[in-house]
Design a protein around this motif. Sequence first.
Motif, PDB file in Angstrom:
ATOM      1  N   ARG A  53       5.163   3.199   2.721  1.00  0.00           N
ATOM      2  CA  ARG A  53       5.329   1.737   2.822  1.00  0.00           C
ATOM      3  C   ARG A  53       6.589   1.387   3.620  1.00  0.00           C
ATOM      4  O   ARG A  53       6.569   0.515   4.491  1.00  0.00           O
ATOM      5  N   LEU A  56       6.248   2.198   7.394  1.00  0.00           N
ATOM      6  CA  LEU A  56       5.486   1.176   8.091  1.00  0.00           C
ATOM      7  C   LEU A  56       6.336  -0.074   8.317  1.00  0.00           C
ATOM      8  O   LEU A  56       6.310  -0.667   9.399  1.00  0.00           O
ATOM      9  N   ARG A  60       7.205  -1.512  11.977  1.00  0.00           N
ATOM     10  CA  ARG A  60       6.862  -2.889  12.362  1.00  0.00           C
ATOM     11  C   ARG A  60       8.106  -3.665  12.797  1.00  0.00           C
ATOM     12  O   ARG A  60       8.048  -4.462  13.730  1.00  0.00           O
ATOM     13  N   VAL A 118      -1.475   3.994   8.105  1.00  0.00           N
ATOM     14  CA  VAL A 118      -1.318   2.558   7.847  1.00  0.00           C
ATOM     15  C   VAL A 118      -2.148   2.154   6.632  1.00  0.00           C
ATOM     16  O   VAL A 118      -1.665   1.422   5.757  1.00  0.00           O
ATOM     17  N   ALA A 119      -3.383   2.635   6.576  1.00  0.00           N
ATOM     18  CA  ALA A 119      -4.248   2.304   5.431  1.00  0.00           C
ATOM     19  C   ALA A 119      -3.626   2.805   4.129  1.00  0.00           C
ATOM     20  O   ALA A 119      -3.643   2.103   3.118  1.00  0.00           O
ATOM     21  N   ALA A 121      -0.408   3.341   3.550  1.00  0.00           N
ATOM     22  CA  ALA A 121       0.796   2.555   3.266  1.00  0.00           C
ATOM     23  C   ALA A 121       0.427   1.185   2.703  1.00  0.00           C
ATOM     24  O   ALA A 121       1.069   0.698   1.779  1.00  0.00           O
ATOM     25  N   GLU A 122      -0.589   0.584   3.263  1.00  0.00           N
ATOM     26  CA  GLU A 122      -0.978  -0.748   2.805  1.00  0.00           C
ATOM     27  C   GLU A 122      -1.707  -0.722   1.475  1.00  0.00           C
ATOM     28  O   GLU A 122      -1.597  -1.655   0.680  1.00  0.00           O
ATOM     29  N   SER A 123      -2.421   0.359   1.193  1.00  0.00           N
ATOM     30  CA  SER A 123      -3.144   0.439  -0.080  1.00  0.00           C
ATOM     31  C   SER A 123      -2.233   0.782  -1.246  1.00  0.00           C
ATOM     32  O   SER A 123      -2.551   0.495  -2.395  1.00  0.00           O
ATOM     33  N   THR A 125       0.627  -0.526  -1.817  1.00  0.00           N
ATOM     34  CA  THR A 125       1.559  -1.625  -2.073  1.00  0.00           C
ATOM     35  C   THR A 125       1.557  -1.938  -3.556  1.00  0.00           C
ATOM     36  O   THR A 125       0.502  -2.119  -4.139  1.00  0.00           O
TER      37      THR A 125
END
Length: 126
Positions: A53, A56, A60, A118-119, A121-123, A125
Amino acid sequence: MEIRGRGRRALCATAALASMLSACTERTPEPTSDDKRATHHDRLREAGQKARREALAIQRQKLSYGVPPASSSPTEDECTTRWSDLRLTEETPGARSVFISKCAEFPAPATPGYAEAVAEAESSTP
């Protein structure tokens, strides 16, 4: 009658003392080595997820500053700084190392494994 009252009080006091002593001698069971190992692995996994997380987020931020995508992956130094900035503590041996390595190995955009990273890291959260 007075003897009976004293006897009752003595009996109550003895029962209370026995209850307190038995509570003091009862111990919570020690976790088994399998339980300790599972807890250790869970904490390492959590450190890795947090690292993804944060990697990423670093990436960004760098992209928003105009850094070229090929150079946007976090460096080990940036990940170490992020660990310190977040005031994270090593809850289990190796958590800091896992965080830094997982963070620093985050792929650059348009490279193999980027979409999956990315998936992930975003999942994860919280």
